[in-house]
Write a protein that holds these residues in place. Sequence first.
Motif, PDB file in Angstrom:
ATOM      1  N   VAL A  89       0.888  -1.159   0.000  1.00  0.00           N
ATOM      2  CA  VAL A  89       0.000   0.000   0.000  1.00  0.00           C
ATOM      3  C   VAL A  89       0.925   1.207   0.000  1.00  0.00           C
ATOM      4  O   VAL A  89       1.804   1.333   0.845  1.00  0.00           O
ATOM      5  CB  VAL A  89      -0.912   0.024   1.244  1.00  0.00           C
ATOM      6  CG1 VAL A  89      -1.737   1.305   1.284  1.00  0.00           C
ATOM      7  CG2 VAL A  89      -1.797  -1.207   1.273  1.00  0.00           C
ATOM      8  N   TYR A  90       0.751   2.094  -0.979  1.00  0.00           N
ATOM      9  CA  TYR A  90       1.679   3.199  -1.187  1.00  0.00           C
ATOM     10  C   TYR A  90       0.883   4.491  -1.298  1.00  0.00           C
ATOM     11  O   TYR A  90       0.131   4.681  -2.240  1.00  0.00           O
ATOM     12  CB  TYR A  90       2.480   2.928  -2.461  1.00  0.00           C
ATOM     13  CG  TYR A  90       3.572   3.904  -2.808  1.00  0.00           C
ATOM     14  CD1 TYR A  90       3.905   4.983  -2.008  1.00  0.00           C
ATOM     15  CD2 TYR A  90       4.288   3.733  -3.984  1.00  0.00           C
ATOM     16  CE1 TYR A  90       4.923   5.852  -2.361  1.00  0.00           C
ATOM     17  CE2 TYR A  90       5.307   4.593  -4.354  1.00  0.00           C
ATOM     18  CZ  TYR A  90       5.618   5.660  -3.533  1.00  0.00           C
ATOM     19  OH  TYR A  90       6.620   6.528  -3.883  1.00  0.00           O
ATOM     20  N   PHE A  91       1.023   5.346  -0.300  1.00  0.00           N
ATOM     21  CA  PHE A  91       0.351   6.645  -0.295  1.00  0.00           C
ATOM     22  C   PHE A  91       1.348   7.722  -0.706  1.00  0.00           C
ATOM     23  O   PHE A  91       2.418   7.847  -0.127  1.00  0.00           O
ATOM     24  CB  PHE A  91      -0.165   6.988   1.101  1.00  0.00           C
ATOM     25  CG  PHE A  91      -1.301   6.132   1.593  1.00  0.00           C
ATOM     26  CD1 PHE A  91      -2.000   5.293   0.755  1.00  0.00           C
ATOM     27  CD2 PHE A  91      -1.679   6.178   2.920  1.00  0.00           C
ATOM     28  CE1 PHE A  91      -3.058   4.513   1.216  1.00  0.00           C
ATOM     29  CE2 PHE A  91      -2.727   5.419   3.399  1.00  0.00           C
ATOM     30  CZ  PHE A  91      -3.413   4.581   2.555  1.00  0.00           C
ATOM     31  N   PHE A  97      -1.605   3.853  -4.295  1.00  0.00           N
ATOM     32  CA  PHE A  97      -1.328   2.716  -5.165  1.00  0.00           C
ATOM     33  C   PHE A  97      -1.426   1.437  -4.328  1.00  0.00           C
ATOM     34  O   PHE A  97      -1.047   1.436  -3.159  1.00  0.00           O
ATOM     35  CB  PHE A  97       0.086   2.802  -5.758  1.00  0.00           C
ATOM     36  CG  PHE A  97       0.314   4.018  -6.615  1.00  0.00           C
ATOM     37  CD1 PHE A  97      -0.382   4.202  -7.795  1.00  0.00           C
ATOM     38  CD2 PHE A  97       1.241   4.976  -6.250  1.00  0.00           C
ATOM     39  CE1 PHE A  97      -0.160   5.315  -8.602  1.00  0.00           C
ATOM     40  CE2 PHE A  97       1.480   6.100  -7.045  1.00  0.00           C
ATOM     41  CZ  PHE A  97       0.771   6.265  -8.219  1.00  0.00           C
ATOM     42  N   TYR A  98      -1.911   0.376  -4.949  1.00  0.00           N
ATOM     43  CA  TYR A  98      -2.066  -0.894  -4.248  1.00  0.00           C
ATOM     44  C   TYR A  98      -1.432  -2.003  -5.068  1.00  0.00           C
ATOM     45  O   TYR A  98      -1.636  -2.081  -6.282  1.00  0.00           O
ATOM     46  CB  TYR A  98      -3.552  -1.198  -4.020  1.00  0.00           C
ATOM     47  CG  TYR A  98      -4.224  -0.123  -3.195  1.00  0.00           C
ATOM     48  CD1 TYR A  98      -4.095  -0.108  -1.806  1.00  0.00           C
ATOM     49  CD2 TYR A  98      -4.956   0.887  -3.801  1.00  0.00           C
ATOM     50  CE1 TYR A  98      -4.690   0.886  -1.042  1.00  0.00           C
ATOM     51  CE2 TYR A  98      -5.559   1.893  -3.049  1.00  0.00           C
ATOM     52  CZ  TYR A  98      -5.423   1.883  -1.672  1.00  0.00           C
ATOM     53  OH  TYR A  98      -6.007   2.869  -0.922  1.00  0.00           O
ATOM     54  N   GLY A  99      -0.654  -2.863  -4.409  1.00  0.00           N
ATOM     55  CA  GLY A  99       0.011  -3.959  -5.104  1.00  0.00           C
ATOM     56  C   GLY A  99       1.293  -3.485  -5.760  1.00  0.00           C
ATOM     57  O   GLY A  99       1.813  -2.409  -5.462  1.00  0.00           O
ATOM     58  N   LYS A 104       4.307   1.218 -10.621  1.00  0.00           N
ATOM     59  CA  LYS A 104       5.541   0.857 -11.317  1.00  0.00           C
ATOM     60  C   LYS A 104       5.998   1.907 -12.332  1.00  0.00           C
ATOM     61  O   LYS A 104       7.153   2.330 -12.317  1.00  0.00           O
ATOM     62  CB  LYS A 104       5.394  -0.506 -11.996  1.00  0.00           C
ATOM     63  CG  LYS A 104       6.717  -1.079 -12.475  1.00  0.00           C
ATOM     64  CD  LYS A 104       6.550  -2.464 -13.050  1.00  0.00           C
ATOM     65  CE  LYS A 104       6.524  -3.444 -11.910  1.00  0.00           C
ATOM     66  NZ  LYS A 104       6.522  -4.829 -12.349  1.00  0.00           N
ATOM     67  N   ASN A 105       5.129   2.356 -13.205  1.00  0.00           N
ATOM     68  CA  ASN A 105       5.531   3.339 -14.209  1.00  0.00           C
ATOM     69  C   ASN A 105       5.942   4.657 -13.561  1.00  0.00           C
ATOM     70  O   ASN A 105       6.946   5.254 -13.928  1.00  0.00           O
ATOM     71  CB  ASN A 105       4.415   3.587 -15.228  1.00  0.00           C
ATOM     72  CG  ASN A 105       4.848   4.587 -16.288  1.00  0.00           C
ATOM     73  OD1 ASN A 105       5.922   4.475 -16.864  1.00  0.00           O
ATOM     74  ND2 ASN A 105       4.010   5.589 -16.517  1.00  0.00           N
ATOM     75  N   TRP A 166       3.928  -1.132   3.496  1.00  0.00           N
ATOM     76  CA  TRP A 166       3.242   0.163   3.484  1.00  0.00           C
ATOM     77  C   TRP A 166       4.291   1.251   3.326  1.00  0.00           C
ATOM     78  O   TRP A 166       5.340   1.213   3.965  1.00  0.00           O
ATOM     79  CB  TRP A 166       2.453   0.393   4.763  1.00  0.00           C
ATOM     80  CG  TRP A 166       1.594   1.629   4.699  1.00  0.00           C
ATOM     81  CD1 TRP A 166       0.309   1.695   4.271  1.00  0.00           C
ATOM     82  CD2 TRP A 166       1.990   2.974   5.039  1.00  0.00           C
ATOM     83  NE1 TRP A 166      -0.132   3.020   4.323  1.00  0.00           N
ATOM     84  CE2 TRP A 166       0.887   3.813   4.794  1.00  0.00           C
ATOM     85  CE3 TRP A 166       3.166   3.548   5.503  1.00  0.00           C
ATOM     86  CZ2 TRP A 166       0.916   5.183   5.009  1.00  0.00           C
ATOM     87  CZ3 TRP A 166       3.195   4.924   5.718  1.00  0.00           C
ATOM     88  CH2 TRP A 166       2.074   5.720   5.477  1.00  0.00           C
ATOM     89  N   LYS A 167       3.997   2.230   2.455  1.00  0.00           N
ATOM     90  CA  LYS A 167       4.915   3.334   2.207  1.00  0.00           C
ATOM     91  C   LYS A 167       4.100   4.602   2.049  1.00  0.00           C
ATOM     92  O   LYS A 167       3.100   4.622   1.341  1.00  0.00           O
ATOM     93  CB  LYS A 167       5.713   3.053   0.928  1.00  0.00           C
ATOM     94  CG  LYS A 167       6.682   4.132   0.519  1.00  0.00           C
ATOM     95  CD  LYS A 167       7.419   3.719  -0.763  1.00  0.00           C
ATOM     96  CE  LYS A 167       8.426   4.756  -1.189  1.00  0.00           C
ATOM     97  NZ  LYS A 167       9.131   4.363  -2.434  1.00  0.00           N
ATOM     98  N   GLY A 168       4.531   5.653   2.722  1.00  0.00           N
ATOM     99  CA  GLY A 168       3.931   6.966   2.563  1.00  0.00           C
ATOM    100  C   GLY A 168       5.043   7.938   2.215  1.00  0.00           C
ATOM    101  O   GLY A 168       6.085   7.946   2.864  1.00  0.00           O
ATOM    102  N   GLU A 169       4.845   8.734   1.169  1.00  0.00           N
ATOM    103  CA  GLU A 169       5.938   9.569   0.687  1.00  0.00           C
ATOM    104  C   GLU A 169       5.435  10.927   0.245  1.00  0.00           C
ATOM    105  O   GLU A 169       4.382  11.049  -0.357  1.00  0.00           O
ATOM    106  CB  GLU A 169       6.625   8.865  -0.484  1.00  0.00           C
ATOM    107  CG  GLU A 169       7.814   9.593  -1.036  1.00  0.00           C
ATOM    108  CD  GLU A 169       8.691   8.683  -1.889  1.00  0.00           C
ATOM    109  OE1 GLU A 169       9.896   8.958  -1.931  1.00  0.00           O
ATOM    110  OE2 GLU A 169       8.192   7.716  -2.487  1.00  0.00           O
TER     111      GLU A 169
END
Length: 186
Positions: A89-91, A97-99, A104-105, A166-169
């Motif tokens: 899970v990427y915020f 974004f999930y998965g 990726k792009n 999990w990543k938040g940036e």
Amino acid sequence: MTKTRTNYYQDLSADYSTPVRVSAAVAQQMIDAAELFLTVKQDELPQIDDQYSLEQIEAENKAWWPTHCEALRQSRDEILSAEYHKNLVYFCQDGPFYGLEEQKNREQQWWALLAQPGVTMSWPIVMFHGEYVWFEWACIDDHTHETTAKGSVAWIRRGHRGGCHWKGEQLTFYRDVFAPDNLLTP
């Protein structure tokens, strides 16, 4: 009460706090370690328990950290992509974004810009707490010394066995928003 300032890299295997390259030998050690750490990542997120404690996870995150920095400096997207757990899970401002496919792009564009020739990325602050890793980063132009991009990031990384789930940036690019084709082709 005044808190003593800390060298965040004092107990780590390499120092990436400044835009100064590590030696070629250290860089290769970091890439070799990164590749080794990826071999123990499990398909399912491991449980935190007596067999896999938060203390062990934090120690693994500290061992991993310099390898992540070197992989970014070398634009080793195959290593960077493999650091994520399949259920990431990427915020971020373009997300969520999930998965492993949705971001990726976008991340390939970012990684190419961060590692472009003539720019050196550094991470002046990194902190660890169990499976939590928080850091600030900046990209500095080697010739003009201008900051080309910067950000702060929080990872929840279940050590080598789980990877980042999990990543938040927060990212800020001061020049270049899309990488030129020559930075994207291997």
